[in-house]
Design a protein around this motif. Structure first.
Motif, short mmCIF file in Angstrom:
data_model
loop_
_atom_site.label_atom_id
_atom_site.label_comp_id
_atom_site.label_asym_id
_atom_site.label_seq_id
_atom_site.Cartn_x
_atom_site.Cartn_y
_atom_site.Cartn_z
N VAL A 155 -16.52 -4.00 24.56
CA VAL A 155 -16.84 -3.42 23.25
C VAL A 155 -15.57 -3.31 22.41
O VAL A 155 -14.52 -2.89 22.91
CB VAL A 155 -17.49 -2.02 23.42
CG1 VAL A 155 -17.61 -1.31 22.09
CG2 VAL A 155 -18.84 -2.13 24.10
N VAL A 156 -15.68 -3.71 21.14
CA VAL A 156 -14.58 -3.49 20.18
C VAL A 156 -15.06 -2.45 19.17
O VAL A 156 -16.03 -2.67 18.45
CB VAL A 156 -14.19 -4.79 19.46
CG1 VAL A 156 -12.96 -4.54 18.58
CG2 VAL A 156 -13.91 -5.91 20.46
N THR A 185 -12.62 -2.23 26.68
CA THR A 185 -12.67 -1.81 25.28
C THR A 185 -11.41 -2.18 24.51
O THR A 185 -10.30 -2.20 25.06
CB THR A 185 -12.88 -0.29 25.17
OG1 THR A 185 -11.78 0.39 25.76
CG2 THR A 185 -14.18 0.14 25.83
N TRP A 186 -11.63 -2.45 23.22
CA TRP A 186 -10.56 -2.67 22.25
C TRP A 186 -10.98 -2.01 20.94
O TRP A 186 -12.06 -1.42 20.87
CB TRP A 186 -10.31 -4.17 22.03
CG TRP A 186 -9.84 -4.88 23.26
CD1 TRP A 186 -8.54 -5.11 23.65
CD2 TRP A 186 -10.65 -5.47 24.29
NE1 TRP A 186 -8.51 -5.79 24.83
CE2 TRP A 186 -9.79 -6.02 25.26
CE3 TRP A 186 -12.03 -5.58 24.49
CZ2 TRP A 186 -10.25 -6.68 26.39
CZ3 TRP A 186 -12.50 -6.22 25.63
CH2 TRP A 186 -11.61 -6.76 26.55
N MET A 187 -10.16 -2.14 19.91
CA MET A 187 -10.53 -1.53 18.64
C MET A 187 -9.85 -2.24 17.48
O MET A 187 -8.84 -2.93 17.64
CB MET A 187 -10.15 -0.04 18.64
CG MET A 187 -8.66 0.24 18.78
SD MET A 187 -8.28 2.00 18.88
CE MET A 187 -8.51 2.50 17.17
N TRP A 188 -10.46 -2.07 16.30
CA TRP A 188 -9.85 -2.44 15.03
C TRP A 188 -9.32 -1.17 14.38
O TRP A 188 -9.95 -0.11 14.51
CB TRP A 188 -10.88 -3.08 14.09
CG TRP A 188 -11.66 -4.23 14.65
CD1 TRP A 188 -12.96 -4.21 15.06
CD2 TRP A 188 -11.20 -5.57 14.86
NE1 TRP A 188 -13.35 -5.45 15.51
CE2 TRP A 188 -12.28 -6.31 15.40
CE3 TRP A 188 -9.99 -6.22 14.63
CZ2 TRP A 188 -12.19 -7.66 15.71
CZ3 TRP A 188 -9.89 -7.56 14.95
CH2 TRP A 188 -10.98 -8.28 15.48
N VAL A 189 -8.19 -1.24 13.69
CA VAL A 189 -7.70 -0.10 12.92
C VAL A 189 -8.04 -0.31 11.45
O VAL A 189 -8.28 -1.42 11.00
CB VAL A 189 -6.19 0.13 13.12
CG1 VAL A 189 -5.89 0.47 14.56
CG2 VAL A 189 -5.38 -1.07 12.66
N VAL A 213 -5.45 -2.30 20.30
CA VAL A 213 -5.60 -2.74 18.90
C VAL A 213 -5.52 -4.27 18.82
O VAL A 213 -4.52 -4.87 19.22
CB VAL A 213 -4.53 -2.10 18.01
CG1 VAL A 213 -4.61 -2.67 16.59
CG2 VAL A 213 -4.72 -0.58 17.98
N LEU A 214 -6.59 -4.89 18.30
CA LEU A 214 -6.65 -6.34 18.12
C LEU A 214 -6.26 -6.77 16.71
O LEU A 214 -5.88 -7.91 16.47
CB LEU A 214 -8.05 -6.86 18.41
CG LEU A 214 -8.57 -6.71 19.84
CD1 LEU A 214 -9.99 -7.21 19.93
CD2 LEU A 214 -7.68 -7.46 20.81
N GLY A 215 -6.42 -5.86 15.75
CA GLY A 215 -6.17 -6.17 14.35
C GLY A 215 -6.74 -5.06 13.49
O GLY A 215 -6.87 -3.92 13.94
N ALA A 216 -7.10 -5.39 12.27
CA ALA A 216 -7.61 -4.39 11.33
C ALA A 216 -9.03 -4.71 10.92
O ALA A 216 -9.45 -5.87 10.89
CB ALA A 216 -6.72 -4.32 10.10
N ILE A 253 -5.86 -10.34 13.72
CA ILE A 253 -7.02 -10.69 12.91
C ILE A 253 -7.39 -9.54 11.98
O ILE A 253 -7.28 -8.37 12.35
CB ILE A 253 -8.22 -11.03 13.81
CG1 ILE A 253 -7.98 -12.38 14.52
CG2 ILE A 253 -9.53 -11.08 13.05
CD1 ILE A 253 -8.92 -12.65 15.65
N ILE A 254 -7.84 -9.89 10.76
CA ILE A 254 -8.46 -8.92 9.87
C ILE A 254 -9.97 -9.17 9.89
O ILE A 254 -10.43 -10.28 9.60
CB ILE A 254 -7.96 -9.04 8.42
CG1 ILE A 254 -6.43 -8.94 8.37
CG2 ILE A 254 -8.59 -7.94 7.57
CD1 ILE A 254 -5.86 -7.60 8.67
N HIS A 255 -10.72 -8.15 10.24
CA HIS A 255 -12.18 -8.21 10.34
C HIS A 255 -12.75 -7.70 9.02
O HIS A 255 -12.67 -6.50 8.73
CB HIS A 255 -12.61 -7.34 11.52
CG HIS A 255 -14.04 -7.50 11.94
ND1 HIS A 255 -14.69 -8.72 12.00
CD2 HIS A 255 -14.95 -6.57 12.35
CE1 HIS A 255 -15.92 -8.53 12.43
NE2 HIS A 255 -16.10 -7.24 12.64
#
Length: 450
Positions: A155-156, A185-189, A213-216, A253-255
């Protein structure tokens, strides 16, 4: 067999120690009265688990360039990893040899059932979202059992509209808790708005110093809730995430949350045309559910080498946009490996009229990626190996999620077993831990029991 024995001589002490600690911690937690014990025989400790008789999807070589056709293989799980994929004719002798060496082995028959990688959801509002209708409209926090029942093993997490009363520190802590309970688990900021919120003083520091943190994201564009960032602001942000990704060894990456405004992807195209920033750092989402104009843009985006995310339909709301888009793109022979499907789980689903007034409100459940697979196979006759890619192989490769998305030796034992008839989950394994059986699903510590 000789090769396996030599391998065990080298690593067996580590495997056994790791597994014993893992299960000891699990049983200590399970003694809490608010938890539910797994049924026998799953309530005991095992150094090895063997899934027998299944039809295995998601097998690939270590290059992850090609996914093989489904095969009749047995899977051996040890110390959170896929230890081996075995020809069924050799399984009995293998298990006996392991028992002869004093190992405790649990064999689980999944005869003729579907065995596939656990699902990866790149867009989950794990601490809740919403709030567009005031404080009382904040959506609920995610619950472990609901995620597991949706077939999710990775899950991100992210924030959305609300970057004020929902915090990244709370999200990070939530992701750590889900990881502790068996998920990856990971997350976007950040959130919808510019300037983005971060955990440290900058996006680059978040990427370099915080593993999860993978990106924003999800940063809103072409949406009435967006802060309407300028081209220069976005160039700076995407440049920062690219360099932060390089320094941290992450994709960077920017999501982007895409709305339904007429501007569509215009600003992103301008940036790509005027700079040397690679398209892989830009990951738009909701791109299948904002009308035909944005879907046409998605086709161009994919042809240019980009990856986009489709938000899964909610069958209970009679949504069909994503299903129609996937069928359309497949019929056009577009590269489907550049599409992911996520749930937007626990995010709000507000509907506005032409004047911008909110007219309805709902919340997305976490089983929508699984329901997408079920619909593609059972309703539209897709081969299962094609249908599962959007929430397994594709996000694992694009986000560079190490040892995820495939069933390969020495990859994490994130495994989903589905009933061959209706594709409903029977078993879920997260890093080798049994999270679901046909009669039981693991709950978090304070989750109400059914």
């Amino acid at each position: 067999m000789i090769m396996w024995k030599r391998f065990f001589v080298l690593i067996l002490p580590i495997l056994v120690y790791s597994n014993e600690i893992h299960y000891k911690q699990y049983h200590q937690q399970s003694n809490n009265g608010s938890r539910q014990h797994p049924p026998s025989p799953f309530d005991k400790s095992y150094q090895m688990i063997v899934l027998t008789g299944g039809k295995v999807y998601g097998i690939s070589d270590s290059t992850r360039e090609h996914v093989n056709k489904p095969q009749n293989m047995d899977i051996v799980i040890a110390a959170e990893k896929i230890f081996a994929l075995i020809n069924p004719s050799k399984t009995a002798s293998f298990v006996n040899s392991m028992k002869d060496q004093g190992l405790t082995v649990l064999s689980i028959s999944v005869e003729n059932q579907v065995v596939m990688p656990g699902l990866i959801d790149t867009h989950v509002h794990a601490i809740g979202g919403g709030g567009e209708q005031g404080p009382y409209s904040r959506t609920a926090e995610s619950r472990l059992s609901r995620l597991i029942d949706g077939g999710l093993t990775s899950v991100v997490g992210l924030l959305g509209t609300d970057g004020l009363t929902r915090s990244l520190s709370a999200l990070l802590q939530k992701m750590k808790g889900l990881e502790h309970d068996g998920l990856s688990t990971w997350m976007w900021v950040g959130s919808y708005r510019i300037p983005i919120v971060t955990l440290t003083s900058s996006l680059q520091q978040d990427l370099v110093f915080i593993d999860k943190v993978l990106g924003a994201g999800e940063l809103a564009l072409s949406d009435h809730r967006s802060s309407w960032p300028s081209k220069s602001e976005l160039i700076q942000l995407i440049s920062d995430v690219r360099v932060g990704g390089m320094l941290s060894g992450k994709p960077g990456i920017i999501h982007f949350h895409m709305g339904s405004s007429p501007e569509k992807l215009d600003l992103l195209w301008q940036i790509l045309n005027e700079t040397t920033i690679p398209i892989r750092h830009i990951y738009p989402t909701h791109i299948s559910s904002r009308g035909d104009a944005l879907l046409d843009e998605a086709e161009k985006w994919i042809k240019a080498g980009g990856v986009c995310d489709f938000t899964a339909d909610i069958p209970d709301l009679n949504e069909t946009d994503t299903m129609n888009a996937l069928n359309k793109f497949r019929n056009k022979n577009l590269p489907l490996k550049q599409i992911t499907v996520s749930s937007d789980a626990y995010g709000s689903i507000p509907e506005y009229d032409a004047s911008g007034q909110l007219i309805s409100y709902d919340m997305a459940p976490p089983d929508l990626a699984l329901k997408t697979i079920q619909a593609l196979v059972l309703k539209y006759a897709w081969p299962l190996e094609e249908a599962i890619q959007f929430s397994t192989v594709n996000p694992a490769v694009y986000l560079n999620l190490d040892r995820k998305g495939f069933l390969i030796e020495n990859y994490d034992a994130d495994i989903l077993v589905l009933n061959q008839t209706d594709l409903k989950p029977l078993y879920v394994f997260g890093k080798g831990q049994i999270l679901k059986t046909p009669t039981w699903t693991k709950h978090d510590m304070f989750e109400p029991m059914d």
